[in-house]
Design a protein around this motif. Structure first.
Motif, short mmCIF file in Angstrom:
data_model
loop_
_atom_site.label_atom_id
_atom_site.label_comp_id
_atom_site.label_asym_id
_atom_site.label_seq_id
_atom_site.Cartn_x
_atom_site.Cartn_y
_atom_site.Cartn_z
N SER A 1 9.19 -57.32 -9.38
CA SER A 1 10.26 -58.30 -9.53
C SER A 1 10.13 -59.41 -8.50
O SER A 1 9.58 -59.23 -7.41
CB SER A 1 11.62 -57.61 -9.35
OG SER A 1 11.79 -57.16 -8.02
N SER A 2 10.63 -60.59 -8.91
CA SER A 2 10.74 -61.73 -8.01
C SER A 2 12.00 -62.47 -8.41
O SER A 2 12.76 -62.01 -9.25
CB SER A 2 9.49 -62.61 -8.10
OG SER A 2 9.29 -63.07 -9.42
N GLY A 3 12.25 -63.61 -7.79
CA GLY A 3 13.50 -64.29 -8.07
C GLY A 3 14.63 -63.58 -7.37
O GLY A 3 14.50 -63.11 -6.23
N ALA A 4 15.79 -63.48 -8.05
CA ALA A 4 16.94 -62.79 -7.46
C ALA A 4 16.61 -61.33 -7.20
O ALA A 4 15.82 -60.70 -7.92
CB ALA A 4 18.15 -62.91 -8.38
N ALA A 5 17.24 -60.77 -6.16
CA ALA A 5 16.97 -59.39 -5.78
C ALA A 5 17.44 -58.42 -6.87
O ALA A 5 18.54 -58.57 -7.43
CB ALA A 5 17.67 -59.06 -4.46
N VAL A 6 16.61 -57.44 -7.18
CA VAL A 6 16.90 -56.44 -8.20
C VAL A 6 17.30 -55.14 -7.53
O VAL A 6 16.60 -54.64 -6.64
CB VAL A 6 15.68 -56.22 -9.11
CG1 VAL A 6 15.94 -55.07 -10.08
CG2 VAL A 6 15.35 -57.49 -9.87
N ASP A 7 18.43 -54.57 -7.94
CA ASP A 7 18.88 -53.29 -7.40
C ASP A 7 18.35 -52.12 -8.23
O ASP A 7 17.96 -51.08 -7.68
CB ASP A 7 20.41 -53.23 -7.37
CG ASP A 7 21.00 -54.24 -6.39
OD1 ASP A 7 20.32 -54.57 -5.40
OD2 ASP A 7 22.13 -54.71 -6.63
N SER A 8 18.36 -52.25 -9.55
CA SER A 8 17.91 -51.16 -10.41
C SER A 8 17.46 -51.70 -11.75
O SER A 8 17.88 -52.78 -12.18
CB SER A 8 19.03 -50.13 -10.61
OG SER A 8 20.10 -50.69 -11.35
N ILE A 9 16.59 -50.93 -12.41
CA ILE A 9 16.09 -51.28 -13.75
C ILE A 9 16.14 -50.03 -14.61
O ILE A 9 15.62 -48.98 -14.22
CB ILE A 9 14.66 -51.83 -13.71
CG1 ILE A 9 14.56 -53.06 -12.81
CG2 ILE A 9 14.19 -52.18 -15.13
CD1 ILE A 9 13.15 -53.60 -12.66
N GLU A 10 16.80 -50.14 -15.76
CA GLU A 10 16.80 -49.06 -16.75
C GLU A 10 15.90 -49.47 -17.91
O GLU A 10 15.89 -50.63 -18.31
CB GLU A 10 18.21 -48.77 -17.25
CG GLU A 10 19.13 -48.17 -16.20
CD GLU A 10 20.50 -47.83 -16.76
OE1 GLU A 10 21.21 -47.04 -16.12
OE2 GLU A 10 20.85 -48.38 -17.83
N ILE A 11 15.17 -48.49 -18.46
CA ILE A 11 14.24 -48.77 -19.55
C ILE A 11 14.54 -47.85 -20.73
O ILE A 11 14.90 -46.68 -20.55
CB ILE A 11 12.78 -48.59 -19.10
CG1 ILE A 11 12.58 -47.27 -18.33
CG2 ILE A 11 12.34 -49.76 -18.23
CD1 ILE A 11 11.15 -47.00 -17.92
N GLY B 1 17.29 -64.36 -17.00
CA GLY B 1 18.25 -65.04 -16.14
C GLY B 1 17.64 -65.34 -14.78
O GLY B 1 16.55 -65.92 -14.69
N PRO B 2 18.28 -64.93 -13.70
CA PRO B 2 17.75 -65.20 -12.36
C PRO B 2 16.63 -64.25 -11.95
O PRO B 2 16.04 -64.42 -10.90
CB PRO B 2 18.98 -65.01 -11.46
CG PRO B 2 19.81 -64.00 -12.19
CD PRO B 2 19.62 -64.29 -13.65
N TYR B 3 16.36 -63.24 -12.79
CA TYR B 3 15.36 -62.23 -12.43
C TYR B 3 14.03 -62.55 -13.08
O TYR B 3 13.97 -62.90 -14.27
CB TYR B 3 15.83 -60.84 -12.85
CG TYR B 3 17.22 -60.49 -12.34
CD1 TYR B 3 17.45 -60.28 -10.98
CD2 TYR B 3 18.28 -60.39 -13.22
CE1 TYR B 3 18.70 -59.96 -10.51
CE2 TYR B 3 19.56 -60.07 -12.76
CZ TYR B 3 19.77 -59.87 -11.40
OH TYR B 3 21.03 -59.57 -10.94
N LYS B 4 12.97 -62.41 -12.32
CA LYS B 4 11.61 -62.63 -12.81
C LYS B 4 10.85 -61.31 -12.69
O LYS B 4 10.78 -60.71 -11.61
CB LYS B 4 10.89 -63.70 -11.98
CG LYS B 4 11.73 -64.94 -11.70
CD LYS B 4 12.09 -65.70 -12.95
CE LYS B 4 12.91 -66.95 -12.63
NZ LYS B 4 13.35 -67.67 -13.84
N LEU B 5 10.28 -60.88 -13.81
CA LEU B 5 9.59 -59.59 -13.84
C LEU B 5 8.15 -59.78 -14.30
O LEU B 5 7.89 -60.49 -15.28
CB LEU B 5 10.28 -58.61 -14.80
CG LEU B 5 11.77 -58.36 -14.62
CD1 LEU B 5 12.26 -57.36 -15.66
CD2 LEU B 5 12.09 -57.89 -13.21
N PHE B 6 7.23 -59.15 -13.60
CA PHE B 6 5.85 -59.03 -14.07
C PHE B 6 5.71 -57.59 -14.57
O PHE B 6 5.71 -56.65 -13.78
CB PHE B 6 4.83 -59.32 -12.97
CG PHE B 6 3.40 -59.40 -13.46
CD1 PHE B 6 2.78 -60.62 -13.62
CD2 PHE B 6 2.69 -58.25 -13.78
CE1 PHE B 6 1.47 -60.70 -14.07
CE2 PHE B 6 1.39 -58.32 -14.24
CZ PHE B 6 0.77 -59.54 -14.39
N VAL B 7 5.61 -57.43 -15.89
CA VAL B 7 5.67 -56.12 -16.52
C VAL B 7 4.28 -55.68 -16.96
O VAL B 7 3.55 -56.45 -17.61
CB VAL B 7 6.62 -56.13 -17.72
CG1 VAL B 7 6.62 -54.78 -18.43
CG2 VAL B 7 8.03 -56.50 -17.28
#
Length: 507
Positions: free
Chosen positions: A65-75, A41-47
């Motif tokens: 992360s880039s794009g929209a601001a990310v508050d948290s990530i669960e894996i 979606g609006p989130y861009k991740l370099f993993v």
């Protein structure tokens, strides 16, 4: 897992050694880490995912992360297929860096060898999104215990054995004596017999522990990954590649091979096999070909005109469970071999030999086009980069007639000049696209863009609208080891597939 420094043969040593064993795993040849650019979606991740070195073991995960601001990530770690894929464990929350709010780190257990995925649940100002990245996790080799540690554990084991024998002797000799009384000769004799018996019992316990260890070591060795065997046969310009299972020296078949067949391949960019043939050792001729499956485990292709010499073959295939393999072989092309025309989706490049010096960051193609690598000034091993390439026209302007090549903006192969590393990558990353599509389908939606619709039931065709394709392509990748590499990049303009070639020295 291998016995080393195991002088006392104690089960204590065995248990510690099992914890210290460190098998490694990778999907490409010599390149185990996964680098992926994910659009959720609006989130861009370099993993970046570094698969575990112990199976079961812990995978290290990094996200920028880039794009929209990310508050948290669960894996969450999940097998790609099977019943376990329906019952994910409790997710772990990634840790945000205190110095860089866009950088997250985390660790996950992967409990078995095979084809896994890491599922990401991203929360931020634009709501929640889910994405998944495939991760092949396989025990590839074992490591010996360090000699010094083995000696220390062996000495401790001997101390335990003789300590137990001494305790038994003291109990028989002194346990029933009155305070102040000394043991009689008869008690001392019985204590001696008891100590001998105890030593025999401990010896049998040590022998049993050693037998158990050997069984466990043999069982673990059968889980060591061996790729399927690829045998090339060249008749005229007709190439046959016979794929067969690895045959271990022991009678028992490698257990993980039961999940891999020579007849269960998934299409990847419309082809069941992507074959790179690189002339060795100068790496001055390279082909990207696509043999067709004509029988169980049998691929065939009519080779184009190829200069004679020894070629290293790297064949990428993906199994039905999403597990990718790169099969390797060597092919001798004799002088006088009459080849046909290059296929419409095949590619070829003829750079200068590696012995003539390093190629630069600009590569002039036979038709006057120029491919340019916006190469970082310094490149470090094990570090993830988004390597950027541009195709320019003969007039020095950006190429304006760009087309997708095999459903992508480009393809790249990173090959170490000593032959220890080969990785075929795409603009989304180093994971096989068929595996990416399986993982993406498991999330219930498409989060990775630009993929070709190769698999039945997956509506993931690359958008073909009126917007012209860019002449720029990026490949996420990290070189696994220092040294010299040659990079082959394919981009397409008009009806022409161009192969740009570059050299890089990795620190």
């Amino acid at each position: 897992m291998r016995r080393a420094g195991f002088h006392a043969g104690l089960s204590l040593v065995v248990a510690v050694a099992m914890l210290l064993a460190a098998p490694r795993a990778w999907a490409h040849v010599g390149s185990k880490d996964v680098f992926e650019q994910v659009d959720a979606g609006p989130y861009k991740l370099f993993v970046t995912i570094r698969p575990p070195t112990v199976i079961p073991g812990v995978a290290a995960i990094e996200v920028r992360s880039s794009g929209a601001a990310v508050d948290s990530i669960e894996i969450t770690p999940m097998p790609m297929t099977g019943e376990a894929a329906k019952h994910p464990p409790t997710p772990d929350t990634m840790k945000r860096s205190a110095d860089d709010r866009a950088f997250f780190t985390g660790n996950l257990w992967m409990m078995a060898s095979g084809s896994w995925e890491v599922r990401f649940r991203i929360a931020g100002a634009e709501g929640e999104q889910v994405a998944a990245v495939p991760v092949p996790a396989i025990a590839l080799q074992t490591l010996k215990m360090k000699r010094g540690l083995g000696m220390v554990l062996g000495l401790l084991g001997l101390l335990l054995v003789f300590g137990m024998v001494g305790i038994v002797g003291a109990a028989v000799r002194d346990a029933r004596l009155e305070p102040g009384a000394g043991p009689s000769a008869d008690r001392r004799l019985r204590a001696g017999f008891a100590m001998v018996a105890a030593l025999v019992v401990m010896a049998f316990a040590v022998w049993g522990g050693a037998k158990w260890w050997n069984v466990e070591a043999a069982s673990y060795s059968r889980d060591i990954y061996h790729p399927l065997v690829m045998t090339p046969v060249l008749t005229g310009n007709q190439l046959q590649l016979q794929i067969t299972a690895f045959k271990p020296k022991v009678k028992e078949v490698w257990r993980e091979s039961r999940g891999r067949s020579n007849n269960d391949f998934l299409p990847d960019h419309g082809h069941l096999m992507h074959l790179y043939a690189i002339r060795w050792p100068e790496m001055d001729v390279a082909f990207h070909l696509h043999p067709a499956l004509t029988g169980k485990g049998l691929f065939e292709d009519a080779l184009p005109a190829m200069p004679p010499g020894e070629y290293h073959l790297y064949a990428d295939v993906v199994h039905a469970n999403g597990f990718p393999e790169t099969l390797t072989a060597t092919l001798d092309v004799p002088a006088g071999t009459q080849g046909g025309a290059l296929g419409p989706e095949d590619a070829a490049g003829r750079p200068a030999p590696v012995s003539s010096g390093m190629l630069g960051a600009s590569y002039t193609l036979p038709d006057g086009y120029v491919m340019v690598w916006d190469k970082p000034a310094v490149i470090h091993a094990t570090t993830g980069y988004a390597f950027r390439f541009r195709l320019m026209g003969p007039d020095g302007k950006p190429a304006a007639d760009m087309q997708p090549y095999l459903g992508m903006a480009g393809h790249a192969a990173f090959v170490k000049t000593d032959g220890t590393v080969f990785a075929h990558t795409h603009p989304e990353g180093s994971a096989a696209m068929a595996a990416v599509m399986l993982a993406d389908a498991s999330t219930g939606g498409s989060t990775n863009t630009g993929m070709s619709g190769d698999m039945p039931g997956m509506a993931m065709d690359m958008p073909m609208n009126a917007t012209p394709m860019s002449n720029v392509v990026e490949f996420p990748y990290g070189f696994p080891t220092p040294g010299r590499y040659r990079v082959f990049v394919q981009m397409k303009h008009g009806g022409t597939v161009e192969t740009g070639v570059f050299d890089v020295m990795v620190n």
